[in-house]
Design a protein around this motif. Structure first.
Motif, PDB file in Angstrom:
ATOM      1  N   ALA A  75       0.755  -1.211   0.031  1.00 15.65           N
ATOM      2  CA  ALA A  75      -0.013  -0.200   0.017  1.00 15.65           C
ATOM      3  C   ALA A  75       1.001   1.342   0.039  1.00 15.65           C
ATOM      4  O   ALA A  75       2.119   1.156  -0.039  1.00 15.65           O
ATOM      5  CB  ALA A  75      -0.932   0.023   1.184  1.00 15.65           C
ATOM      6  N   ASP A  76       0.331   2.311   0.189  1.00 17.85           N
ATOM      7  CA  ASP A  76       1.218   3.462  -0.073  1.00 17.85           C
ATOM      8  C   ASP A  76       1.924   3.689   1.303  1.00 17.85           C
ATOM      9  O   ASP A  76       1.441   3.252   2.402  1.00 17.85           O
ATOM     10  CB  ASP A  76       0.123   4.764   0.106  1.00 17.85           C
ATOM     11  N   GLY A  77       3.151   4.071   1.241  1.00 20.58           N
ATOM     12  CA  GLY A  77       4.131   4.248   2.220  1.00 20.58           C
ATOM     13  C   GLY A  77       4.922   3.005   2.501  1.00 20.58           C
ATOM     14  O   GLY A  77       5.689   2.957   3.366  1.00 20.58           O
ATOM     15  N   GLY A  78       4.542   1.957   1.576  1.00 23.99           N
ATOM     16  CA  GLY A  78       5.226   0.691   1.701  1.00 23.99           C
ATOM     17  C   GLY A  78       4.880  -0.292   2.844  1.00 23.99           C
ATOM     18  O   GLY A  78       5.604  -1.157   3.037  1.00 23.99           O
ATOM     19  N   THR A  79       3.739   0.062   3.234  1.00 24.85           N
ATOM     20  CA  THR A  79       3.035  -0.893   4.178  1.00 24.85           C
ATOM     21  C   THR A  79       2.322  -1.813   3.680  1.00 24.85           C
ATOM     22  O   THR A  79       1.622  -1.611   2.641  1.00 24.85           O
ATOM     23  CB  THR A  79       2.202  -0.080   5.183  1.00 24.85           C
ATOM     24  N   VAL A  80       2.502  -3.237   4.094  1.00 29.45           N
ATOM     25  CA  VAL A  80       2.056  -4.271   3.536  1.00 29.45           C
ATOM     26  C   VAL A  80       0.791  -4.627   4.393  1.00 29.45           C
ATOM     27  O   VAL A  80       0.926  -4.954   5.406  1.00 29.45           O
ATOM     28  CB  VAL A  80       2.741  -5.539   3.399  1.00 29.45           C
ATOM     29  N   VAL A  81      -0.540  -4.608   3.871  1.00 27.60           N
ATOM     30  CA  VAL A  81      -1.738  -4.628   4.576  1.00 27.60           C
ATOM     31  C   VAL A  81      -2.385  -6.116   4.406  1.00 27.60           C
ATOM     32  O   VAL A  81      -2.672  -6.004   3.345  1.00 27.60           O
ATOM     33  CB  VAL A  81      -2.800  -3.444   4.225  1.00 27.60           C
ATOM     34  N   LEU A  82      -2.368  -6.951   5.404  1.00 23.05           N
ATOM     35  CA  LEU A  82      -2.961  -8.355   5.321  1.00 23.05           C
ATOM     36  C   LEU A  82      -3.843  -8.512   5.950  1.00 23.05           C
ATOM     37  O   LEU A  82      -4.072  -8.344   7.179  1.00 23.05           O
ATOM     38  CB  LEU A  82      -1.645  -9.001   5.383  1.00 23.05           C
ATOM     39  N   GLY A  83      -4.913  -8.873   5.637  1.00 26.08           N
ATOM     40  CA  GLY A  83      -5.916  -9.858   6.471  1.00 26.08           C
ATOM     41  C   GLY A  83      -6.242 -11.238   5.764  1.00 26.08           C
ATOM     42  O   GLY A  83      -5.846 -11.710   5.125  1.00 26.08           O
ATOM     43  N   GLY A  84      -6.918 -11.771   6.494  1.00 20.43           N
ATOM     44  CA  GLY A  84      -7.331 -13.284   6.343  1.00 20.43           C
ATOM     45  C   GLY A  84      -8.726 -13.366   5.844  1.00 20.43           C
ATOM     46  O   GLY A  84      -9.483 -12.539   5.800  1.00 20.43           O
ATOM     47  N   PRO A  85      -9.248 -14.693   6.060  1.00 19.65           N
ATOM     48  CA  PRO A  85     -10.468 -15.126   5.661  1.00 19.65           C
ATOM     49  C   PRO A  85     -11.825 -14.869   6.535  1.00 19.65           C
ATOM     50  O   PRO A  85     -12.910 -14.775   6.436  1.00 19.65           O
ATOM     51  CB  PRO A  85     -10.583 -16.638   5.330  1.00 19.65           C
ATOM     52  N   GLY A  86     -11.351 -14.554   7.859  1.00 23.50           N
ATOM     53  CA  GLY A  86     -12.110 -14.280   8.970  1.00 23.50           C
ATOM     54  C   GLY A  86     -12.506 -12.848   9.037  1.00 23.50           C
ATOM     55  O   GLY A  86     -12.144 -12.076   8.197  1.00 23.50           O
ATOM     56  N   ASP A  87     -13.048 -12.725  10.289  1.00 21.67           N
ATOM     57  CA  ASP A  87     -13.498 -11.300  10.654  1.00 21.67           C
ATOM     58  C   ASP A  87     -12.855 -10.188  11.498  1.00 21.67           C
ATOM     59  O   ASP A  87     -12.872  -9.376  11.672  1.00 21.67           O
ATOM     60  CB  ASP A  87     -14.908 -11.238  11.462  1.00 21.67           C
ATOM     61  N   TYR A  88     -11.461 -10.898  11.332  1.00 21.77           N
ATOM     62  CA  TYR A  88     -10.216 -10.187  11.920  1.00 21.77           C
ATOM     63  C   TYR A  88      -9.898  -9.196  11.063  1.00 21.77           C
ATOM     64  O   TYR A  88      -9.773  -9.076   9.905  1.00 21.77           O
ATOM     65  CB  TYR A  88      -9.080 -10.972  12.410  1.00 21.77           C
ATOM     66  N   PRO A  89      -9.673  -7.737  11.613  1.00 19.82           N
ATOM     67  CA  PRO A  89      -9.316  -6.870  10.792  1.00 19.82           C
ATOM     68  C   PRO A  89      -7.844  -6.880  10.456  1.00 19.82           C
ATOM     69  O   PRO A  89      -7.020  -7.419  10.913  1.00 19.82           O
ATOM     70  CB  PRO A  89      -9.302  -5.386  11.822  1.00 19.82           C
ATOM     71  N   PRO A  90      -7.696  -6.063   9.164  1.00 19.29           N
ATOM     72  CA  PRO A  90      -6.344  -6.369   8.571  1.00 19.29           C
ATOM     73  C   PRO A  90      -5.248  -5.452   9.478  1.00 19.29           C
ATOM     74  O   PRO A  90      -5.692  -4.703  10.161  1.00 19.29           O
ATOM     75  CB  PRO A  90      -6.565  -5.587   7.426  1.00 19.29           C
ATOM     76  N   ARG A  91      -4.108  -6.180   9.327  1.00 11.86           N
ATOM     77  CA  ARG A  91      -3.025  -5.317   9.928  1.00 11.86           C
ATOM     78  C   ARG A  91      -1.960  -4.899   8.949  1.00 11.86           C
ATOM     79  O   ARG A  91      -1.697  -5.571   7.922  1.00 11.86           O
ATOM     80  CB  ARG A  91      -2.470  -6.363  11.074  1.00 11.86           C
ATOM     81  N   GLY A  92      -1.122  -3.928   9.327  1.00 10.61           N
ATOM     82  CA  GLY A  92      -0.161  -3.452   8.366  1.00 10.61           C
ATOM     83  C   GLY A  92       1.283  -4.086   8.833  1.00 10.61           C
ATOM     84  O   GLY A  92       1.374  -3.825  10.114  1.00 10.61           O
ATOM     85  N   TYR A  93       1.911  -4.473   7.928  1.00  7.41           N
ATOM     86  CA  TYR A  93       3.326  -5.262   8.217  1.00  7.41           C
ATOM     87  C   TYR A  93       4.436  -4.065   7.540  1.00  7.41           C
ATOM     88  O   TYR A  93       4.217  -3.873   6.246  1.00  7.41           O
ATOM     89  CB  TYR A  93       3.619  -6.335   7.927  1.00  7.41           C
ATOM     90  N   ARG A  94       5.618  -4.068   7.747  1.00 11.01           N
ATOM     91  CA  ARG A  94       6.716  -3.452   7.369  1.00 11.01           C
ATOM     92  C   ARG A  94       7.978  -4.576   7.555  1.00 11.01           C
ATOM     93  O   ARG A  94       8.244  -5.295   8.579  1.00 11.01           O
ATOM     94  CB  ARG A  94       7.018  -2.276   8.061  1.00 11.01           C
TER      95      ARG A  94
END
Length: 208
Positions: free
Chosen positions: A164-183
């Motif tokens: 995503a913008d700024g180099g953060t990788v935003v990943l989520g899964g198949p469930g209802d957990y909110p996505p998280r940003g990774y560096r």
């Protein structure tokens, strides 16, 4: 008394003989410990430069994927066939990069010591309506992946156009957990088995 003198003489003669042998071999004795450094790794962790497939495939995109070698993440140059419409499409690019990580390393890469910890089945799914911008949804929860596999994925996505913008990788899964940003951090590259990618800030929420 004579026996003690005789034994002392024999001991001194042995020391003199050892010193003479060492001197004859060109070895200088020392009482100071010598640090020769770590033993060199037998893994070259480098693939010889060859013509890339992009020269033969006009629609091939040059990419860098992160594989494991000598317990660290090392970037490997590859090319993936992508149509022109894939330019700027994070979903298509992420899917292509993921396929590269799931594939077995080439013969040249294996010979150089490269392996991948990422195993299928694993796919990239479309982001949901209220996901933060740039979210990539995986068919498995990111936190359930082995640490080294998650590091491979995050660093590969961060290096390519899937972040995503700024180099953060935003990943989520198949469930209802909110996505998280990774560096992707240097520590995660150096010790992917024990150091997880840093959880970074999410880009602005809204549609992707």
């Amino acid at each position: 008394m004579r026996r003690r003198v005789r034994r002392a003489g024999v001991a001194l003669a042995g020391v003199a003989l050892a010193a003479a042998v060492a001197t004859g071999c060109g070895i200088r004795t020392t009482s100071v410990p010598v640090d020769a450094g770590e033993a060199p790794s037998r893994m070259p962790c480098s693939v010889g430069g060859k013509e890339t497939a992009a020269q033969a495939q006009p629609e091939a995109l040059p990419v860098r994927v992160y594989l494991l070698c000598a317990s660290a993440l090392v970037a490997v140059d590859r090319t993936v066939p992508l149509p022109e419409k894939a330019a700027g499409d994070r979903g298509l690019i992420a899917a292509a990069l993921l396929n590269e990580l799931l594939a077995d390393p080439s013969a040249a890469e294996r010979e150089a010591g490269f392996v991948t910890n990422l195993r299928g089945p694993l796919t990239v799914r479309p982001a949901r309506e209220n996901d933060p911008r740039g979210t990539l949804r995986l068919s498995r929860q990111p936190e359930d992946l082995p640490p080294a596999a998650l590091a491979q994925l995050v660093c590969t996505f961060a290096e390519g156009e899937a972040a995503a913008d700024g180099g953060t990788v935003v990943l989520g899964g198949p469930g209802d957990y909110p996505p998280r940003g990774y560096r992707c951090t240097d520590a995660a590259k150096e010790r992917p088995e024990t150091v997880l990618p840093t959880v970074g800030p999410l880009p602005g929420s809204g549609g992707s």
